[in-house]
Design a protein around this motif. Sequence first.
Motif, PDB file in Angstrom:
ATOM      1  N   PHE A 262       5.587 -55.143 -49.586  1.00  0.00           N
ATOM      2  CA  PHE A 262       6.163 -55.064 -48.246  1.00  0.00           C
ATOM      3  C   PHE A 262       5.862 -53.717 -47.588  1.00  0.00           C
ATOM      4  O   PHE A 262       5.566 -53.658 -46.386  1.00  0.00           O
ATOM      5  CB  PHE A 262       7.673 -55.294 -48.312  1.00  0.00           C
ATOM      6  N   ALA A 263       5.934 -52.642 -48.362  1.00  0.00           N
ATOM      7  CA  ALA A 263       5.596 -51.326 -47.801  1.00  0.00           C
ATOM      8  C   ALA A 263       4.120 -51.265 -47.439  1.00  0.00           C
ATOM      9  O   ALA A 263       3.738 -50.714 -46.397  1.00  0.00           O
ATOM     10  CB  ALA A 263       5.947 -50.234 -48.798  1.00  0.00           C
ATOM     11  N   GLY A 264       3.277 -51.850 -48.284  1.00  0.00           N
ATOM     12  CA  GLY A 264       1.841 -51.785 -48.071  1.00  0.00           C
ATOM     13  C   GLY A 264       1.368 -52.530 -46.838  1.00  0.00           C
ATOM     14  O   GLY A 264       0.402 -52.128 -46.193  1.00  0.00           O
TER      15      GLY A 264
ATOM     16  N   ALA B  14       0.456 -60.848 -59.439  1.00  0.00           N
ATOM     17  CA  ALA B  14      -0.573 -60.104 -58.702  1.00  0.00           C
ATOM     18  C   ALA B  14      -0.389 -58.598 -58.871  1.00  0.00           C
ATOM     19  O   ALA B  14      -1.363 -57.852 -59.063  1.00  0.00           O
ATOM     20  CB  ALA B  14      -0.514 -60.478 -57.218  1.00  0.00           C
ATOM     21  N   HIS B  15       0.857 -58.143 -58.799  1.00  0.00           N
ATOM     22  CA  HIS B  15       1.153 -56.725 -58.994  1.00  0.00           C
ATOM     23  C   HIS B  15       0.737 -56.265 -60.386  1.00  0.00           C
ATOM     24  O   HIS B  15       0.109 -55.204 -60.545  1.00  0.00           O
ATOM     25  CB  HIS B  15       2.646 -56.509 -58.776  1.00  0.00           C
TER      26      HIS B  15
ATOM     27  N   THR C  88      -7.304 -67.890 -57.058  1.00  0.00           N
ATOM     28  CA  THR C  88      -7.622 -68.432 -55.735  1.00  0.00           C
ATOM     29  C   THR C  88      -6.764 -69.621 -55.303  1.00  0.00           C
ATOM     30  O   THR C  88      -6.897 -70.080 -54.170  1.00  0.00           O
ATOM     31  CB  THR C  88      -9.093 -68.864 -55.693  1.00  0.00           C
ATOM     32  N   GLU C  89      -5.893 -70.144 -56.157  1.00  0.00           N
ATOM     33  CA  GLU C  89      -5.200 -71.389 -55.829  1.00  0.00           C
ATOM     34  C   GLU C  89      -3.695 -71.232 -55.671  1.00  0.00           C
ATOM     35  O   GLU C  89      -2.976 -72.236 -55.610  1.00  0.00           O
ATOM     36  CB  GLU C  89      -5.504 -72.449 -56.897  1.00  0.00           C
ATOM     37  N   TRP C  90      -3.209 -69.995 -55.590  1.00  0.00           N
ATOM     38  CA  TRP C  90      -1.769 -69.777 -55.602  1.00  0.00           C
ATOM     39  C   TRP C  90      -1.293 -69.003 -54.370  1.00  0.00           C
ATOM     40  O   TRP C  90      -0.240 -68.379 -54.391  1.00  0.00           O
ATOM     41  CB  TRP C  90      -1.364 -69.038 -56.873  1.00  0.00           C
ATOM     42  N   GLY C  91      -2.040 -69.034 -53.301  1.00  0.00           N
ATOM     43  CA  GLY C  91      -1.615 -68.375 -52.076  1.00  0.00           C
ATOM     44  C   GLY C  91      -2.304 -67.046 -51.844  1.00  0.00           C
ATOM     45  O   GLY C  91      -2.983 -66.502 -52.720  1.00  0.00           O
ATOM     46  N   SER C  92      -2.070 -66.491 -50.658  1.00  0.00           N
ATOM     47  CA  SER C  92      -2.793 -65.297 -50.217  1.00  0.00           C
ATOM     48  C   SER C  92      -2.299 -64.008 -50.858  1.00  0.00           C
ATOM     49  O   SER C  92      -2.919 -62.959 -50.692  1.00  0.00           O
ATOM     50  CB  SER C  92      -2.678 -65.157 -48.694  1.00  0.00           C
TER      51      SER C  92
ATOM     52  N   PHE D 103      -2.630 -58.202 -52.359  1.00  0.00           N
ATOM     53  CA  PHE D 103      -2.457 -57.105 -53.308  1.00  0.00           C
ATOM     54  C   PHE D 103      -3.773 -56.368 -53.526  1.00  0.00           C
ATOM     55  O   PHE D 103      -3.790 -55.148 -53.700  1.00  0.00           O
ATOM     56  CB  PHE D 103      -1.901 -57.619 -54.638  1.00  0.00           C
ATOM     57  N   ALA D 104      -4.873 -57.096 -53.526  1.00  0.00           N
ATOM     58  CA  ALA D 104      -6.174 -56.458 -53.729  1.00  0.00           C
ATOM     59  C   ALA D 104      -6.508 -55.501 -52.598  1.00  0.00           C
ATOM     60  O   ALA D 104      -7.280 -54.548 -52.789  1.00  0.00           O
ATOM     61  CB  ALA D 104      -7.263 -57.521 -53.857  1.00  0.00           C
TER      62      ALA D 104
END
Length: 260
Positions: A121-123, A224-225, A238-242, A247-248
């Motif tokens: 959220f900060a990012g 992802a984190h 690639t199949e679990w949302g943006s 995060f990348a």
Amino acid sequence: MTTFERLTGKRVGMLTPSSNTVLEPYTSAMFAPFGDAASAHFGRFRVVEISMSDASQGQFTDAPILEAAKSLAEAEVDLIAWNGTSASWLGLEKDRALCAMITAETGIKTTSTSLAYDRLFAGIGLKTLGLVTPYLSEVQERIITQYATQGIAVTADARLEEKVNHAFGTYSTAQIAKMIRDVAQSRPDAISILCTNFRGAPHAAALEAEIGIPVFDSVSVTAAHCMCELGLDPTRVTEWGSVFQRFAQLPQPSQQREKP
């Protein structure tokens, strides 16, 4: 003489509520694209109810969590993550202190779902949020208050008024999708499915395409984190949302990233 090859993939240890049935299979599926290069391992401690009762809040005392973390450390994991959302109503300092304690005891870097959300959220500079949970109102209202202290306004929320942790994992993806569509009408910057025992992740990508709003599921956010913390490339998922692509794009930890 036969030469044996030892696998040296990255390992993350996930601290898991005992009655959770969702995060383990989902997390393992999210790590699957890395093959032997990365794996997730799980340790449980007792969590059976989410409410503001003394008994419920007593589940999140340090001692049982620390004991589970020390057991995970014996698997020689590279990272430990508390895969749960209790700091969303108890406050981020709770998780910061817990993670510091685990690291001091085990020598292993430690993070959590709530700290992963905070980083995301900060990012992205999040200001408004739609909130979807299975929780009771007494818990949900505290979460909304905690977000307000972080400068995030919850524009709409949906809740199931459920307190049995095992039951969270029995609600259908169709019901969760309806909750997401309902809060999407307020047009927040993003929608959070805030619970690591809730079946929102599999349809996040389709819902994002439908409503035009990022959908951040707690299991996906944690995974992802952790991938970033381990120097892995989350865009391989690639199949679990943006959320993995998002995060990348954030400033990454200092560890060397995985080579393609």
